[in-house]
Design an enzyme around this catalytic site. Structure first.
Site, PDB file in Angstrom:
ATOM      1  N   ARG A  15       0.820  -1.209   0.073  1.00 10.57           N
ATOM      2  CA  ARG A  15      -0.115   0.033   0.027  1.00 10.57           C
ATOM      3  C   ARG A  15       0.704   1.286  -0.109  1.00 10.57           C
ATOM      4  O   ARG A  15       2.045   1.241   0.299  1.00 10.57           O
ATOM      5  CB  ARG A  15      -0.900   0.115   1.299  1.00 10.57           C
ATOM      6  CG  ARG A  15      -1.896  -1.020   1.266  1.00 10.57           C
ATOM      7  CD  ARG A  15      -2.593  -1.245   2.666  1.00 10.57           C
ATOM      8  NE  ARG A  15      -1.777  -1.823   3.533  1.00 10.57           N
ATOM      9  CZ  ARG A  15      -2.219  -2.204   4.795  1.00 10.57           C
ATOM     10  NH1 ARG A  15      -3.298  -1.870   5.465  1.00 10.57           N
ATOM     11  NH2 ARG A  15      -1.362  -2.721   5.637  1.00 10.57           N
ATOM     12  N   GLU A 118      -5.669   4.797  13.522  1.00  7.47           N
ATOM     13  CA  GLU A 118      -6.543   3.764  14.453  1.00  7.47           C
ATOM     14  C   GLU A 118      -7.325   4.305  15.755  1.00  7.47           C
ATOM     15  O   GLU A 118      -8.246   3.872  15.947  1.00  7.47           O
ATOM     16  CB  GLU A 118      -5.765   2.516  15.162  1.00  7.47           C
ATOM     17  CG  GLU A 118      -4.794   2.817  16.028  1.00  7.47           C
ATOM     18  CD  GLU A 118      -3.615   2.983  15.603  1.00  7.47           C
ATOM     19  OE1 GLU A 118      -3.220   3.300  14.382  1.00  7.47           O
ATOM     20  OE2 GLU A 118      -2.514   2.707  16.374  1.00  7.47           O
ATOM     21  N   SER A 134     -10.664  -3.510   7.904  1.00 10.78           N
ATOM     22  CA  SER A 134     -11.288  -4.746   8.295  1.00 10.78           C
ATOM     23  C   SER A 134     -12.214  -4.976   7.416  1.00 10.78           C
ATOM     24  O   SER A 134     -12.359  -6.349   7.309  1.00 10.78           O
ATOM     25  CB  SER A 134     -12.056  -4.293   9.661  1.00 10.78           C
ATOM     26  OG  SER A 134     -11.330  -3.882  10.675  1.00 10.78           O
ATOM     27  N   ILE A 269      -5.787 -11.765  14.740  1.00  9.07           N
ATOM     28  CA  ILE A 269      -4.359 -12.267  15.134  1.00  9.07           C
ATOM     29  C   ILE A 269      -3.591 -10.735  15.434  1.00  9.07           C
ATOM     30  O   ILE A 269      -2.535 -10.968  16.265  1.00  9.07           O
ATOM     31  CB  ILE A 269      -3.421 -12.985  13.888  1.00  9.07           C
ATOM     32  CG1 ILE A 269      -2.078 -13.452  14.276  1.00  9.07           C
ATOM     33  CG2 ILE A 269      -3.341 -12.050  12.627  1.00  9.07           C
ATOM     34  CD1 ILE A 269      -2.159 -14.309  15.636  1.00  9.07           C
ATOM     35  N   ARG A 279      -0.926 -18.746  15.874  1.00 10.51           N
ATOM     36  CA  ARG A 279       0.202 -17.821  16.091  1.00 10.51           C
ATOM     37  C   ARG A 279       0.456 -17.111  14.685  1.00 10.51           C
ATOM     38  O   ARG A 279      -0.185 -17.751  13.846  1.00 10.51           O
ATOM     39  CB  ARG A 279       1.450 -18.679  16.542  1.00 10.51           C
ATOM     40  CG  ARG A 279       2.049 -19.458  15.326  1.00 10.51           C
ATOM     41  CD  ARG A 279       3.436 -20.031  15.707  1.00 10.51           C
ATOM     42  NE  ARG A 279       3.377 -21.383  14.928  1.00 10.51           N
ATOM     43  CZ  ARG A 279       3.835 -21.510  13.619  1.00 10.51           C
ATOM     44  NH1 ARG A 279       3.755 -20.180  12.723  1.00 10.51           N
ATOM     45  NH2 ARG A 279       4.089 -22.557  12.994  1.00 10.51           N
TER      46      ARG A 279
HETATM   47  N1  LIG Z   1      -5.418  -9.475   9.898  1.00 11.94           N
HETATM   48  C1  LIG Z   1      -5.645  -8.476   9.213  1.00 11.94           C
HETATM   49  O1  LIG Z   1      -4.831  -7.906   8.292  1.00 11.94           O
HETATM   50  C2  LIG Z   1      -6.606  -7.352   9.803  1.00 11.94           C
HETATM   51  C3  LIG Z   1      -6.998  -6.239   8.998  1.00 11.94           C
HETATM   52  C4  LIG Z   1      -7.992  -5.506   9.592  1.00 11.94           C
HETATM   53  C5  LIG Z   1      -8.588  -5.605  10.851  1.00 11.94           C
HETATM   54  N2  LIG Z   1      -8.192  -6.876  11.517  1.00 11.94           N
HETATM   55  C6  LIG Z   1      -8.624  -7.188  12.851  1.00 11.94           C
HETATM   56  O2  LIG Z   1     -10.077  -7.822  12.602  1.00 11.94           O
HETATM   57  C7  LIG Z   1     -10.399  -7.757  13.893  1.00 11.94           C
HETATM   58  C8  LIG Z   1     -12.196  -7.443  13.892  1.00 11.94           C
HETATM   59  O3  LIG Z   1     -12.145  -6.049  13.669  1.00 11.94           O
HETATM   60  P1  LIG Z   1     -13.383  -5.279  13.391  1.00 11.94           P
HETATM   61  O4  LIG Z   1     -13.365  -4.011  12.867  1.00 11.94           O
HETATM   62  O5  LIG Z   1     -14.508  -6.298  12.659  1.00 11.94           O
HETATM   63  O6  LIG Z   1     -14.000  -5.224  14.765  1.00 11.94           O
HETATM   64  P2  LIG Z   1     -15.537  -4.809  15.207  1.00 11.94           P
HETATM   65  O7  LIG Z   1     -15.348  -4.048  16.446  1.00 11.94           O
HETATM   66  O8  LIG Z   1     -16.401  -4.168  14.162  1.00 11.94           O
HETATM   67  O9  LIG Z   1     -16.259  -6.184  15.341  1.00 11.94           O
HETATM   68  C9  LIG Z   1     -15.667  -6.957  16.380  1.00 11.94           C
HETATM   69  C10 LIG Z   1     -17.072  -7.928  16.711  1.00 11.94           C
HETATM   70  O10 LIG Z   1     -16.508  -8.766  17.921  1.00 11.94           O
HETATM   71  C11 LIG Z   1     -17.624  -9.166  18.679  1.00 11.94           C
HETATM   72  N3  LIG Z   1     -17.154  -9.913  19.924  1.00 11.94           N
HETATM   73  C12 LIG Z   1     -16.196  -9.452  20.785  1.00 11.94           C
HETATM   74  N4  LIG Z   1     -16.086 -10.018  21.994  1.00 11.94           N
HETATM   75  C13 LIG Z   1     -16.647 -11.287  21.482  1.00 11.94           C
HETATM   76  C14 LIG Z   1     -16.862 -12.428  21.923  1.00 11.94           C
HETATM   77  N5  LIG Z   1     -16.177 -12.863  23.173  1.00 11.94           N
HETATM   78  N6  LIG Z   1     -17.518 -13.523  21.279  1.00 11.94           N
HETATM   79  C15 LIG Z   1     -18.169 -13.147  19.931  1.00 11.94           C
HETATM   80  N7  LIG Z   1     -18.031 -11.792  19.432  1.00 11.94           N
HETATM   81  C16 LIG Z   1     -17.256 -11.251  20.257  1.00 11.94           C
HETATM   82  C17 LIG Z   1     -18.043  -7.657  19.051  1.00 11.94           C
HETATM   83  O11 LIG Z   1     -19.378  -7.594  19.581  1.00 11.94           O
HETATM   84  C18 LIG Z   1     -18.250  -7.029  17.632  1.00 11.94           C
HETATM   85  O12 LIG Z   1     -19.282  -7.370  16.691  1.00 11.94           O
HETATM   86  C19 LIG Z   1      -9.812  -6.766  14.942  1.00 11.94           C
HETATM   87  O13 LIG Z   1      -8.846  -7.384  15.817  1.00 11.94           O
HETATM   88  C20 LIG Z   1      -8.937  -6.089  13.696  1.00 11.94           C
HETATM   89  O14 LIG Z   1      -7.869  -5.390  14.314  1.00 11.94           O
HETATM   90  C21 LIG Z   1      -7.277  -7.649  11.018  1.00 11.94           C
END
Ligand SMILES: NC(=O)c1ccc[n+]([C@@H]2O[C@H](COP(=O)([O-])OP(=O)(O)OC[C@H]3O[C@@H](n4cnc5c(N)ncnc54)[C@H](O)[C@@H]3O)[C@@H](O)[C@H]2O)c1
Length: 368
Positions: A15, A118, A134, A269, A279
């Site tokens: 990016r 963020e 996300s 993760i 991991r």
């Molecule tokens: N790997 C990647 O490249 C990448 C890229 C972007 C975002 N992410 C990650 O993806 C994850 C999700 O992000 P998001 O924007 O969708 O978050 P979000 O806040 O929109 O959604 C998270 C959801 O998880 C639910 N939740 C919380 N605890 C829970 C539990 N114990 N059981 C069931 N559901 C539960 C919440 O109610 C919420 O609806 C974050 O960790 C974010 O940092 C990763």
């Protein structure tokens, strides 16, 4: 104001922090834009395109960092970039300081105004610069999972959408937020049987109304999760508790209950993961196998689609960057509360309360 756009150096990163079209807007607002040579190439943007939009192409990263008032990036500065950081200047990028205490110390030591994508907020309290990434990671998770179910890469050989007369794959999505809802959307679109679990019943209501039962929603109790995971072909982890480590909702015992060759994609993760056996992996080596189950956990998935991710990210950052260019730093941060919420470090202190609590005021890791 001089805005500098470095080339991202994180392994596998594709990016870039601005596009030629946005450069044109920033220069029209009176900013000088410096772009490091080849900064946009992996996202499909040429130096000639930036030049035509009024930017100056700079071959040396050191010179670019020295000349810019504001450095606009995608990923947090890596240790190799620390010596390029100029005292008293501004950096606007994903910082994730809670996971990068060394960077926090460097920004504090150099009195850098560190504005983190963020923690920038919309008026309704949501995080507009996190959301598009996300959504991309969610959509990619289904696509990636479908690939690892293929026989040639060790998967069960189940086609996500099945065919007439043969059942489709069962995709279980944990978390119905930005990432989870988009993972479910693509899975349903590909014809899979989809189950989504969340603790927030409002999120489940929204999905239920949208898909009229085509996506099954379940309260995320351990019993429901255990049952769904045991019969899943693909499990997608997308839970988030803002500011905290991801809760482990899929235990090792549940992973053992899955069929060999089934797939787990843990999007969460970057917050530690929500599967006990997970991991972090990388774009170079994206998977490993545990208890016969293929685990995928790449923390910067959007880099797989550098073009789309750049367009989505820069569209979201553009209003904030334009405000900086138009109003100047101090006025922009005074007038735009959402942008000011992005300030993580200022004048030698960590000013974001959550990060200050976690790291200590001067970027030292708290001992408790
Ligand atoms: N790997 C990647 O490249 C990448 C890229 C972007 C975002 N992410 C990650 O993806 C994850 C999700 O992000 P998001 O924007 O969708 O978050 P979000 O806040 O929109 O959604 C998270 C959801 O998880 C639910 N939740 C919380 N605890 C829970 C539990 N114990 N059981 C069931 N559901 C539960 C919440 O109610 C919420 O609806 C974050 O960790 C974010 O940092 C990763």
């Amino acid at each position: 104001m001089t805005i500098g756009i470095p080339r991202e150096i994180k392994t596998g990163e594709t990016r870039v922090a601005t596009t030629p079209a946005i450069c044109r807007r920033l220069t029209a607002l009176g900013a000088r834009v410096l772009v490091e040579k080849h900064a946009g190439v992996r996202a499909g943007f040429t130096d000639a395109g930036y030049r035509a939009a009024g930017a100056t192409i700079i071959a040396s990263a050191e010179r670019l960092w020295r000349s810019a008032d504001v450095i606009l990036k995608v990923k947090e500065p890596l240790p190799e970039e620390f010596e390029r950081i100029q005292p008293g200047r501004t950096i606007f990028t994903y910082l994730h300081l809670a996971a990068a205490p060394e960077l926090a110390r460097e920004l504090v030591r150099k009195n850098v105004l560190g504005i983190a994508y963020e923690t920038v907020e919309s008026p309704d309290g949501t995080l507009p610069l996190l959301k598009p990434m996300s959504q991309i990671a969610g959509r990619l998770a289904t696509q990636v999972g479908a690939h690892y179910l293929e026989s040639q890469v060790g998967g069960t050989g189940v086609l996500l959408g099945g065919v007439p007369g043969v059942a489709p794959a069962h995709v279980v999505v944990l978390g119905a937020g930005n990432a989870g809802a988009h993972a479910a959307r693509i899975a349903a679109g590909m014809g899979a049987r989809v189950t989504v679990l969340d603790l927030d019943s409002h999120k489940l209501d929204v999905l239920d109304s949208e898909y009229h039962g085509r996506v099954v929603t379940l309260q995320a109790s351990p019993a429901n999760i255990g049952h769904a995971v045991a019969e899943a072909d693909l499990v997608i982890g997308a839970v988030l508790v803002p500011g905290a480590r991801a809760p482990v909702v899929v235990t090792e015992r549940m992973v053992r209950s899955m069929r060999p060759g089934s797939v787990i994609v843990d999007i969460a993760i970057d917050q530690g993961g929500c599967v006990e056996t997970i991991r972090a992996t990388s774009h170079q080596e994206p998977t490993f196998v545990k208890h016969g189950v293929i685990h995928y956990a790449v923390p910067n998935m959007p880099a797989m689609v550098g073009r789309t991710a750049t367009l989505a990210l820069t569209q979201a950052t553009e209003p904030f960057v334009a405000t900086l260019a138009e109003r100047g730093l101090e006025r922009a941060l005074t007038e735009n509360r959402g942008l000011a919420r992005g300030i993580n470090t200022r004048a030698g202190r960590i000013v974001n309360p959550t990060i200050a609590r976690l790291l200590g005021d001067h970027g030292e890791l708290a001992t408790n």
